[in-house]
Design a protein around this motif. Structure first.
Motif, short mmCIF file in Angstrom:
data_model
loop_
_atom_site.label_atom_id
_atom_site.label_comp_id
_atom_site.label_asym_id
_atom_site.label_seq_id
_atom_site.Cartn_x
_atom_site.Cartn_y
_atom_site.Cartn_z
N VAL A 43 5.18 38.94 66.94
CA VAL A 43 6.56 39.16 66.50
C VAL A 43 6.60 40.02 65.24
O VAL A 43 5.77 39.85 64.34
N THR A 44 7.57 40.91 65.18
CA THR A 44 7.75 41.70 63.97
C THR A 44 9.24 41.85 63.67
O THR A 44 10.08 41.70 64.58
N ILE A 45 9.57 42.11 62.42
CA ILE A 45 10.96 42.42 62.04
C ILE A 45 10.96 43.77 61.34
O ILE A 45 10.15 44.00 60.42
N ILE A 46 11.84 44.67 61.77
CA ILE A 46 11.97 45.95 61.09
C ILE A 46 13.40 46.12 60.59
O ILE A 46 14.32 45.46 61.09
N ALA A 83 9.54 40.99 69.99
CA ALA A 83 8.55 39.98 70.35
C ALA A 83 7.84 40.42 71.62
O ALA A 83 8.50 40.85 72.58
N ASN A 84 6.53 40.33 71.62
CA ASN A 84 5.73 40.71 72.79
C ASN A 84 4.89 39.52 73.25
O ASN A 84 4.17 38.93 72.44
N ASP A 85 5.01 39.16 74.53
CA ASP A 85 4.15 38.11 75.08
C ASP A 85 2.74 38.68 75.24
O ASP A 85 2.59 39.78 75.79
N VAL A 86 1.76 37.94 74.80
CA VAL A 86 0.37 38.42 74.90
C VAL A 86 -0.53 37.28 75.38
O VAL A 86 -0.18 36.11 75.27
N LEU A 87 -1.68 37.67 75.94
CA LEU A 87 -2.68 36.66 76.35
C LEU A 87 -3.93 36.89 75.51
O LEU A 87 -4.64 37.90 75.70
N SER A 112 2.59 42.21 62.00
CA SER A 112 3.34 41.26 62.82
C SER A 112 2.84 39.85 62.51
O SER A 112 1.94 39.67 61.69
N VAL A 113 3.41 38.89 63.19
CA VAL A 113 2.91 37.51 63.11
C VAL A 113 2.57 37.08 64.54
O VAL A 113 3.38 37.25 65.46
N LEU A 114 1.36 36.57 64.71
CA LEU A 114 0.90 36.11 66.02
C LEU A 114 0.96 34.59 66.02
O LEU A 114 0.47 33.96 65.09
N SER A 115 1.58 34.02 67.05
CA SER A 115 1.61 32.56 67.13
C SER A 115 1.25 32.08 68.53
O SER A 115 1.84 32.53 69.51
#
Ligand code: MN
Length: 493
Positions: A387-390, A400-404, A444-447
């Motif tokens: 997730v990032t905020i600009i 927000a990008n879904d990732v594996l 970004s922040v990865l959660s």
């Protein structure tokens, strides 16, 4: 008690006097049973608070004003067990200052075919009561989250849980103070932004301190305080260096920054490697260990990502999965194994580690200071969200990008930092193009503990734009969508 139980959500069930005391008593009994059931379910992270059924405009206004003023109340949940004419809600909704979840459910699951009569119909009519309720919320242009489903089912409960986490994020965002150590990295655009607008929109109080202010605090730390910090490191990490003095200097920095943040109630901070003055090392291990404790952090003066990191950590304070400041670094463009490798020059949060981290002291190519101590480790695998905020100039946009996240098969012996490997959805190339078209930052922040749903709910509560990149992303559609919001947000202003 788990970490999120301190946040309250008031359960407001609407009705009207028309039905008589017996029906209203039954409505109260049902909502009590539901609240007790939610509160004993580990899927529901926060505390629901039962409120007696509201029957008229005065009762609705009174309970909403009480919710506004209740310090632990992070939101309200409304449900219309019976019909509750919505003009009654206008006065209360005008005053509402807390996030609103509107659930559309029914106390009984099935229609009792053999015994159903008009009494049953009048008691169990959320099918139309919630439509009347939804109309007035839409008509008043209020922000609501709507979740429909049977209240005992886990899908519905986990969606309620997601919204509660978002509301907790909003609650904490409104009181967040961010410590800026120095300013932004020179020439960089995406880490900049309008701090007054961020204060108005998100509630972030963003305060700058010069590096010299921090150096005075660092110099004032005692050897005894460093000893205590070193013992804490030994509890969580293995020492993989004999340069103990370098590690002790990170402990000194950590003690100073933590003391200052506790004293001034800061929840997040950033550094800037370009501006270290007489600080001997860029905080590496210090920043990493502070993130482990739940503080938000970002590098290079990036106050937006530091704040987001703090908020996402608090939204998941009861969860095992990690949440970390991240930076897209390097691609693996193998057509059969496309991956993005995220890391940072030092500061990757150990909450995403899948093994016990090691403390190492190695040179840092940039920053022109002593070799900093840092933690290295392999990161966990599993689904996560990035997730990032600009700052778009006239609005904030969250992407927000879904990732594996992938298991790290290779040891990468020459890499002096921790890294995370992920396959972004829908694919490396499409995700990267979508992210770049949307203007997403490299920070970004990865959660692993959150999904795009919590982040979308958070963005809606905060009234900012939200772009989701995932399995269903169609690039041509997205490129069209990115053109519309500019106009919509101009009209909204
Ligand atoms: Mn960076």
């Amino acid at each position: 008690m788990t970490a999120l139980k301190k946040y309250e959500f008031w359960f407001l069930v609407g009705s009207q006097d028309l039905y008589g005391e017996d029906v209203l008593h039954t409505v109260d009994q049902h909502s009590k049973i539901m609240v007790d059931s939610f509160n004993s379910d580990p899927v529901i992270p926060c505390t629901l608070v039962f409120k007696p059924v509201v029957r008229n405009s005065d009762e609705i206004y009174k309970v909403i004003m009480e919710a506004n003023n209740a310090p632990d109340c992070a939101g309200i949940i409304t449900w219309m067990h019976t019909f509750s004419p919505s003009k009654m809600w206008i006065r209360g909704f005008h005053a509402l200052q807390k996030p609103l979840l509107h659930i559309n459910t029914q106390f009984n699951r099935d229609i009792p075919w053999d015994s159903i009569d008009m009494d049953f119909m009048n008691l169990n009519q959320s099918a139309h009561g919630d439509r009347e309720h939804g109309f007035i919320i839409s008509r008043m242009r209020l922000q609501q989250k709507v979740i429909s489903g049977y209240w005992k089912e886990e899908t519905m409960r986990s969606r309620m849980s997601a919204w509660m986490r978002a509301a907790v994020g909003a609650y904490e965002s409104r009181r967040l103070r961010v410590l800026r150590i120095s300013d932004n990295m020179r020439e960089v655009a995406v880490t900049e932004g309008d701090k007054v607008e961020a204060h108005i929109k998100f509630g972030w109080q963003i305060d700058h301190y010069g590096v010299e202010d921090i150096i005075k605090l660092v110099n004032a730390v005692t050897e005894e305080e460093i000893d205590v910090q070193m013992k804490e490191y030994a509890e969580y990490y293995d020492m993989d260096t004999d340069r103990i003095e370098s590690v002790r200097y990170q402990a000194r920095e950590e003690v100073a920054i933590r003391k200052f943040m506790e004293q001034e109630k800061f929840g997040a901070f950033h550094t800037n490697f370009q501006d270290l003055q007489q600080l001997r090392q860029l905080p590496g291990l210090a920043a990493q260990d502070l993130m482990r404790q739940g503080y938000g952090f970002a590098g290079e003066g990036d106050w937006k990502t530091a704040a987001l990191c703090r908020i996402m950590k608090l939204m998941t304070a009861d969860c095992k999965g990690g949440t970390a400041f991240m930076e897209d670094y390097t691609y693996n463009f193998d057509p059969d194994n496309g991956m993005n490798m995220g890391a940072h020059m030092l500061e990757v949060c150990p909450s995403v580690a899948c093994e016990r981290p090691k403390i190492k002291v190695m040179p840092l190519g940039i920053g022109d200071r002593e070799d900093p101590a840092r933690l290295t480790f392999k990161a966990a695998s599993g689904p996560a969200v990035l997730v990032t905020i600009i700052d778009m100039g006239d609005r904030f946009r969250m992407i927000a990008n879904d990732v594996l996240c992938q298991e790290q098969i290779h040891d990468m012996p020459n890499l002096p930092v921790a890294a995370v490997l992920w396959k972004p959805l829908p694919s490396l190339e499409t995700s990267a193009e979508a992210w770049i078209y949307a203007g997403g930052a490299h920070h970004s922040v990865l959660s692993y503990a959150l999904t795009a749903e919590e982040m979308r709910d958070f963005a809606e509560i905060m009234d900012i734009e939200f772009i989701h990149i995932g399995t269903d992303t169609d690039l041509n559609q997205l490129r069209k969508e990115l053109n519309w919001p500019g106009l919509i947000w101009k009209l909204k202003k």
